[in-house]
Design an enzyme around this catalytic site. Structure first.
Site, PDB file in Angstrom:
ATOM      1  N   GLY A 168      -3.327  -2.826   9.864  1.00  0.00           N
ATOM      2  CA  GLY A 168      -2.178  -2.771   8.955  1.00  0.00           C
ATOM      3  C   GLY A 168      -0.859  -2.541   9.657  1.00  0.00           C
ATOM      4  CG  HIS A 212      -3.580 -10.652   3.075  1.00  0.00           C
ATOM      5  ND1 HIS A 212      -4.827 -11.210   2.985  1.00  0.00           N
ATOM      6  CD2 HIS A 212      -3.748  -9.341   2.805  1.00  0.00           C
ATOM      7  CE1 HIS A 212      -5.711 -10.285   2.682  1.00  0.00           C
ATOM      8  NE2 HIS A 212      -5.070  -9.134   2.555  1.00  0.00           N
ATOM      9  CG  HIS A 251      -1.849  -1.166   1.276  1.00  0.00           C
ATOM     10  ND1 HIS A 251      -3.088  -1.138   0.681  1.00  0.00           N
ATOM     11  CD2 HIS A 251      -1.717  -2.417   1.806  1.00  0.00           C
ATOM     12  CE1 HIS A 251      -3.697  -2.303   0.860  1.00  0.00           C
ATOM     13  NE2 HIS A 251      -2.882  -3.101   1.530  1.00  0.00           N
ATOM     14  CG  LEU A 252       3.146   2.233  -3.214  1.00  0.00           C
ATOM     15  CD1 LEU A 252       3.498   2.511  -4.672  1.00  0.00           C
ATOM     16  CD2 LEU A 252       4.419   2.118  -2.386  1.00  0.00           C
ATOM     17  CG  ASP A 293      -1.293  -6.398   3.597  1.00  0.00           C
ATOM     18  OD1 ASP A 293      -1.523  -5.374   2.930  1.00  0.00           O
ATOM     19  OD2 ASP A 293      -2.128  -6.906   4.368  1.00  0.00           O
ATOM     20  CG  HIS A 313      -2.259   2.662   9.116  1.00  0.00           C
ATOM     21  ND1 HIS A 313      -3.260   3.109   8.271  1.00  0.00           N
ATOM     22  CD2 HIS A 313      -2.322   1.303   9.085  1.00  0.00           C
ATOM     23  CE1 HIS A 313      -3.906   2.060   7.767  1.00  0.00           C
ATOM     24  NE2 HIS A 313      -3.349   0.957   8.224  1.00  0.00           N
ATOM     25  CG  HIS A 358      -8.994  -8.342   1.247  1.00  0.00           C
ATOM     26  ND1 HIS A 358      -7.867  -7.755   1.768  1.00  0.00           N
ATOM     27  CD2 HIS A 358      -9.939  -8.265   2.212  1.00  0.00           C
ATOM     28  CE1 HIS A 358      -8.131  -7.323   2.995  1.00  0.00           C
ATOM     29  NE2 HIS A 358      -9.373  -7.622   3.296  1.00  0.00           N
TER      30      HIS A 358
HETATM   31  C1  NCD Z   1      -4.915  -2.567   4.682  1.00  0.00           C
HETATM   32  C2  NCD Z   1      -4.569  -1.097   4.562  1.00  0.00           C
HETATM   33  O1  NCD Z   1      -4.159  -0.506   5.576  1.00  0.00           O
HETATM   34  O2  NCD Z   1      -4.701  -0.536   3.483  1.00  0.00           O
HETATM   35  N1  NCD Z   1      -4.651  -3.038   6.020  1.00  0.00           N
HETATM   36  C3  NCD Z   1      -4.322  -4.278   6.388  1.00  0.00           C
HETATM   37  O3  NCD Z   1      -4.322  -4.568   7.587  1.00  0.00           O
HETATM   38  N2  NCD Z   1      -4.001  -5.202   5.522  1.00  0.00           N
HETATM   39  C4  NCD Z   1      -6.347  -2.685   4.300  1.00  0.00           C
HETATM   40  C5  NCD Z   1      -6.951  -3.979   4.640  1.00  0.00           C
HETATM   41  O4  NCD Z   1      -6.619  -4.962   3.971  1.00  0.00           O
HETATM   42  O5  NCD Z   1      -7.756  -4.040   5.565  1.00  0.00           O
END
Ligand code: NCD
Length: 385
Positions: free
Chosen positions: A281, A188, A18-19, A262, A266, A135
């Site tokens: 995440g 995942h 996730h970028l 993954d 945050h 997912h």
């Molecule tokens: C992902 C995210 O933060 O974008 N988080 C995660 O725990 N894998 C979104 C998600 O898959 O819930």
């Protein structure tokens, strides 16, 4: 460059990252998170579509590619959303995204709920020769679940996220993949039973693959017990020790095809909220290589060759990237690592904008020193350039 004592391998590719750009730059952006990728030894990452706006059309794909070309420290392969806005209701503009360079389609961020929509998404994705990356989260069962459902969730008074909430969708997706003939990739994977389903599908000859994250391999729900540490809150949740053991066995025996992080950055304030309000995440790009070397290679469970298969070759094959077979005369993407470098994971050291690693303070052996992308050095003696 003196590579004495180091390993030179095909560039590592993380197929699940996730970028955060566009839309969530307070968490991280293409520049900061690809810097984290380079520091972790990766030459390319597949970016997830839960951006804002959602990556569900060619304009957003083009935006990601152009920012990556201008500021990125590794190759970025955008994955498109299967449905408009990741809402699971209308198929997204797949053809438009493919034209602009989307490499695969996924419902990552929120699983598609209806089986009919899964079928449609697979049918459309197949038309473009793209893998359906799933997912696997059944909202009816998962609800507001926070951590793995079991003794720990009961003891902590947190709502449980049952293994079945994932397994039900794995079973559904394998069934529909058999119906449609689509290439299915389970993202995942976190439970022993889910992995058994993938194993059975492979045994039947279905084109089903799966990835496991370092946190589902090397952490369990016990990390949350007594700590309520939000760094360990992740989707799908950290499971039991028996699940982690089964996943490691799958990595070794080939049932797990790829290791993907993954990586989910945050901001500090979000992860400082109480457990129920903090987002799911954890980051992973900068610790993956060291974790795999330390826990799987140095322990004798698998070879460096198998590690390269899991972290460089399989991701390219599953995503259908052209670097799988390199034409004579083209320039390779390469990763150099020191398998004996001892280091301690510290947030002060992260290139990522985010600090929400589940491995802070952990001592590791093995770290990338140099990375080359298309002939350009993106990591020099451990420093991102
Ligand atoms: C992902 C995210 O933060 O974008 N988080 C995660 O725990 N894998 C979104 C998600 O898959 O819930």
């Amino acid at each position: 460059i003196d590579l004495t004592g180091k390993y030179l391998v095909p560039g590592l590719v993380d197929m699940h990252v996730h970028l955060r750009e566009p839309g969530f730059e307070a968490k991280g952006d293409i520049e900061s998170e690809t810097a984290a990728a380079a520091k972790g030894g990766f030459t390319g990452v597949c970016s997830m579509p839960n951006t804002n706006p959602v990556t569900d059309n060619g304009v957003v794909v083009e935006y990601i590619k152009s920012v990556a070309a201008a500021k990125g420290h590794c190759r970025v392969y955008p994955a498109g959303a299967m449905t408009k806005g990741l809402k699971g209701e209308i198929i997204a503009e797949m053809g438009d995204m493919v034209e602009h360079g989307a490499v695969a389609f996924t419902d990552d961020g929120r699983g598609i709920q209806g089986a009919g929509m899964v079928r449609r998404a697979m049918d459309y994705g197949q038309m473009f020769g793209k893998t359906f990356m799933s997912h696997c989260q059944d909202d009816d069962l998962v609800g507001d679940g926070q951590i793995n459902e079991g003794a720990v969730s009961t003891r902590l008074g947190l709502l449980g996220w049952p293994a079945e909430g994932e397994e039900l969708q794995i079973a559904r997706d394998i069934t529909i993949a058999e119906l449609t003939g689509a290439k299915l990739h389970i993202q995942h994977i976190s439970t022993a039973k889910g992995l058994d389903m993938v194993r059975a599908a492979k045994a039947k000859g279905l084109p089903v693959t799966c990835e496991a994250t370092p946190h589902h391999l090397f952490l369990t729900e016990d990390a949350i017990d007594g700590t309520y540490n939000t760094c360990f809150k992740v989707n799908p949740p950290l499971r039991t020790a028996a699940d982690a053991e089964a996943l490691i066995a799958g990595v070794v025996d080939g049932s797990v095809d790829a290791i993907a992080t993954d990586h989910a950055p945050h901001s500090d304030w979000e992860k400082s909220r109480e457990f129920e309000l903090a987002p799911f995440g954890m980051t992973g790009l900068e610790t993956a290589l060291g974790l795999v070397i330390t826990n799987l290679v140095k322990t004798g469970k698998m070879s460096f060759g198998r590690m390269v298969e899991l972290m460089a070759i399989a991701p390219r094959k599953i995503l259908g990237l052209d670097q799988v077979t390199i034409a004579e005369g083209s320039v390779a993407d390469l990763t150099v690592f020191d398998a004996d470098a001892a280091w301690t994971v510290s947030e002060d050291d992260f290139a990522s904008h985010a600090k929400n690693s589940g491995f802070k303070g952990v001592e590791l052996t093995g770290r990338a020193t140099d990375v080359f992308v298309g002939g350009k050095r993106t990591l020099a003696n451990g420093v991102v350039c």
